[in-house]
Write an enzyme that holds these catalytic residues in place. Structure first.
Site, PDB file in Angstrom:
ATOM      1  N   VAL A  26       0.907  -1.156   0.000  1.00 49.86           N
ATOM      2  CA  VAL A  26       0.000   0.000   0.000  1.00 49.86           C
ATOM      3  C   VAL A  26       0.942   1.200   0.000  1.00 49.86           C
ATOM      4  CG1 VAL A  26      -1.768   1.295   1.237  1.00 49.86           C
ATOM      5  CG2 VAL A  26      -1.835  -1.217   1.249  1.00 49.86           C
ATOM      6  N   PRO A  27       1.202   1.779  -1.180  1.00 53.66           N
ATOM      7  CA  PRO A  27       2.279   2.760  -1.310  1.00 53.66           C
ATOM      8  C   PRO A  27       1.928   4.143  -0.750  1.00 53.66           C
ATOM      9  CG  PRO A  27       1.164   2.499  -3.399  1.00 53.66           C
ATOM     10  CD  PRO A  27       0.540   1.509  -2.452  1.00 53.66           C
ATOM     11  N   CYS A  28       1.834   4.229   0.549  1.00 48.32           N
ATOM     12  CA  CYS A  28       1.501   5.499   1.195  1.00 48.32           C
ATOM     13  C   CYS A  28       2.564   6.560   0.929  1.00 48.32           C
ATOM     14  CB  CYS A  28       1.265   5.304   2.686  1.00 48.32           C
ATOM     15  SG  CYS A  28       2.601   4.470   3.550  1.00 48.32           S
ATOM     16  N   HIS A  29       3.778   6.131   0.592  1.00 47.29           N
ATOM     17  CA  HIS A  29       4.836   7.097   0.274  1.00 47.29           C
ATOM     18  C   HIS A  29       4.515   7.887  -0.993  1.00 47.29           C
ATOM     19  CE1 HIS A  29       5.966   3.495  -2.019  1.00 47.29           C
ATOM     20  NE2 HIS A  29       6.634   4.313  -2.836  1.00 47.29           N
TER      21      HIS A  29
END
Length: 176
Positions: free
Chosen positions: A134-137
């Site tokens: 989950v690429p929150c970055h």
């Protein structure tokens, strides 16, 4: 997947951790200051174990992404049981952001049909149990500002990951 387990694995940014259960990956942790701290941030009840094939494939995808290969990790099955429904919706939108691209917290809120929920989106991303997958970055504050990042190293880690992905919003290295 048939049983619970966890392991640490090497990447270009350090040793990450992953935990899994019968229904999918339950947690992915970015590197902490040491292995013991990374292990401690994995969920309880997931003893150290050799990963099954699906988890080995997930690890290979994350390693490739963190080496700079534009990998799509959308096929990694996550078990988000116990995660609030709103957070799951935010994570689903975040998973659609391709490597090297970004959205703002407000963009994510609008895609959810909740244009005033940027702060709630940021809160949900700050509790993301499956970093990298989950690429929150890839979610930034308005105007390309970094916003927060709860992983060890904070904003520096976020920018480093965006730089690896060649995101246009990532800071360019300074030459001396």
């Amino acid at each position: 997947m048939t049983s619970r387990g966890s392991t640490l694995f090497d990447t270009a940014i350090g040793r990450c951790g992953i935990a899994w259960g019968a229904r999918g990956v339950t947690a992915v942790r970015l590197p902490e200051r040491d292995d013991d701290t990374t292990r401690a941030r994995l969920p309880e009840g997931h003893p150290p174990a050799d990963p099954p094939p699906e988890v080995r494939d997930a690890i290979a995808g994350m390693r490739a992404l963190l080496r700079g290969e534009p990998r799509d990790l959308a096929d990694i099955v996550l078990d988000l049981d116990g995660v609030p429904e709103f957070h799951q919706r935010v994570y689903a939108v975040a998973r659609t952001i391709p490597p090297g691209r970004t959205l703002t917290y407000g963009d994510v809120a609008r895609r959810l049909g909740m244009p005033g929920a940027a702060r709630a989106v940021g809160h949900a991303l700050g509790r993301n149990p499956c970093a990298i997958v989950v690429p929150c970055h890839r979610v930034l504050a308005a105007g390309g500002a970094s916003g927060g990042f709860s992983a060890h190293g904070g904003i520096h880690t976020k920018w480093r990951m965006l730089t690896i992905e060649n995101a246009p919003e990532a800071p360019q290295p300074t030459l001396f």
